[in-house]
Design an enzyme around this catalytic site. Sequence first.
Site, short mmCIF file in Angstrom:
data_model
loop_
_atom_site.label_atom_id
_atom_site.label_comp_id
_atom_site.label_asym_id
_atom_site.label_seq_id
_atom_site.Cartn_x
_atom_site.Cartn_y
_atom_site.Cartn_z
N ALA A 137 59.36 28.10 -30.65
CA ALA A 137 59.17 26.83 -30.20
C ALA A 137 58.64 26.30 -30.68
O ALA A 137 57.66 25.34 -31.36
CB ALA A 137 59.62 26.64 -28.87
N LYS A 138 57.46 27.05 -31.12
CA LYS A 138 55.80 27.24 -32.01
C LYS A 138 55.59 26.06 -32.01
O LYS A 138 54.40 25.11 -32.35
CB LYS A 138 56.16 26.79 -33.81
N ARG A 139 55.23 26.37 -30.51
CA ARG A 139 54.46 24.56 -30.06
C ARG A 139 52.39 24.92 -29.91
O ARG A 139 52.25 26.06 -30.00
CB ARG A 139 55.28 24.39 -28.06
N ASP A 144 57.82 24.36 -38.96
CA ASP A 144 58.34 25.36 -38.68
C ASP A 144 58.44 25.90 -39.98
O ASP A 144 58.54 25.45 -41.13
CB ASP A 144 59.46 26.18 -37.79
#
Lengths: 272, 272
Positions: free
Chosen positions: A92-94, B96
Site C-alpha cells: 500500500a506504500k502509505r 509506487d
Amino acid sequence: MTRQGLIQQIREKKSFLCVGLDTDMDKIPAHLLKLEDPIFEFNKAIIDATKDLCVAYKPNVAFYEALGPKGWESLKKTIDYIPSHCLTIADAKRGDIGNTSTYYAKTFFEYLNCDAVTVAPYMGEDSVTPFQEFKNKWVILLALTSNKGALDFQFTTDSNGEELYKKVLKKSSKWGSEENLMYVVGATRAEGIAEVRKIVPNHFFLVPGVGAQGGSLEDVAKYGWNNDCGLLVNASRSIIYASNGTDFAEKGREEAKKLQQEMELILKEKHF
Amino acid sequence: MTRQGLIQQIREKKSFLCVGLDTDMDKIPAHLLKLEDPIFEFNKAIIDATKDLCVAYKPNVAFYEALGPKGWESLKKTIDYIPSHCLTIADAKRGDIGNTSTYYAKTFFEYLNCDAVTVAPYMGEDSVTPFQEFKNKWVILLALTSNKGALDFQFTTDSNGEELYKKVLKKSSKWGSEENLMYVVGATRAEGIAEVRKIVPNHFFLVPGVGAQGGSLEDVAKYGWNNDCGLLVNASRSIIYASNGTDFAEKGREEAKKLQQEMELILKEKHF
C-alpha cells in the site's frame, strides 16, 4: 505472524517465495468475467494452486482501490481466504503524519487483518511508528526500490558520502526491531542488496523485481542472505499471468514451482 | 479545475482556504451516528456551511479507508457533493512504480473524479508522472511536511550542502508544470516556505499545519506568496470539530469565516 513463525514456514515449505496479487480486471482470463467477483475468484484459484509453494501473498492495493468499494470487498475476501500459514502483505506504500498513519494502520491491521503493510519513509519517524504499535504486525519500509525512479533520490549522498537509502535504514532500524520491521529492497539492484545487508544484518527483506522486472534470484540470495534466510522474494506477473486461459492457475503453479525449486536448491546450499 | 480557474475562485471568494475533511467516526457529533451514512451527513453539513468561504476541500483518505467499502462510498458521495467551483484534493500520499501509480491515478482521477491527489516522492519520477498524464488534474507532491518526522530525511544535505526537499523540488518541477503540479509545504516551517518559494516561484503550495498544528497564516503569506497568490492554506480540525453539538456546522462556519477574513485582509494588502 511472528519472525520465528515465518522462518519455520520457510523451512517447512523450502521456499521464501511471496506471490504478488496484482490482480487486474484487464488481464484476468475472460471466462472469469461473468462471475460475481472475478477478482476474488482469480485470487482464490491462484492461492489454491500455490499455497504450498510460497510463504507469503502480497496484494497490490492499487489494483483493488481502482475498482471502488467492490474492489475493497474483493481485497478483504482475498485476505480472509489466504491460509494463516502464509504471511499477508498489503502493498500500500502509505505514510502520513502520526494520527493519520494510525488510521492507515487500523485499515490494514484491524479492518483487513493483514500481517504486514508497506510504508514510505519520506515523512520520517512519526509517520512509521504508529504502525509499529500493533502487536505481531509488520512494517515493510521502502529502502531501495526496483524502479528507475529509485535513482532520483535514494542514491543522493549526504556530506559524509552516505546515500539516502542508507540513512533511511540506519535511522529506521532504531524505530522498530527485526521482529516488526522489514525493508523493501529491489532485486534489480543486486549490489545495493549487499550494502543494505551490511547495515541491517538481521532484518528480513521483501525483494520485488525478480521475474518480469529482470532481477536474478541467484544474485538476491548471494547478496541478501542472512542466517535466518532473511528474504522474501516476490514474483507477481510472471506467476499470476502465466496463462490467460482456463489453465491460468495450473500454469501459475508451474511458474511458482520453478521459483520454489530454485529456492530449495539455495536453501540446501546454505544448509538451512 | 485549471490553474486559471483556481485563481479566479480565489479572487471571487477572497479566500485561499482549503477545508480538510479528516472526518472521524469517533469525533463527529453523536446525533449523526443514528443516520445511515454519518460521515457523509457530517461532510455535507460542513460543505453547505463553508462552500462560499473556501476554494478547496481535502478529504483525508485514511479516515475513509479505515471504514472499509462503506468508507469509500462515503468518500465518493462527499466528492460528488463538493461544488465544482471548489478544488477537490484527495489527501492520499500515494506513490509506487509506474504501472501501479497509474492505477492509483485511475482511482482518484477517474473513479472518484478528484481534481488533485497528494503523492510521496521517495520512488522518483516514474512514480509521479503517471498521475500527470490525466488532463486538468493535479499532483500535489510532498516537499516539506509539517510533522516532526520531516526532520529525519527532508533536511539531509547532499555533498553540495543542498537539502533533500530542495532536490525534490528541483527535479520534480521538471516532471510537470505549474499547471499540473503543486507542493505540500508545511506551515510549521515558515522559513522553509521562503526557501521553497525561491526554487519554485510559480507553483501553488498546499499548506497544512495552520490551526491545530500551530502554524501562522501571516507567516505563510509572508514567505509563500507569489503573484497569483500561489497558496492553498488548509485547516481541518479547527474548523470541522469547532463544536461537537448540533451546531457543529455553524461553529465550523465561524472558524472558516475567521480564516477567510484574515485571508481577505492579506489579499487586500497584496492588491490581489
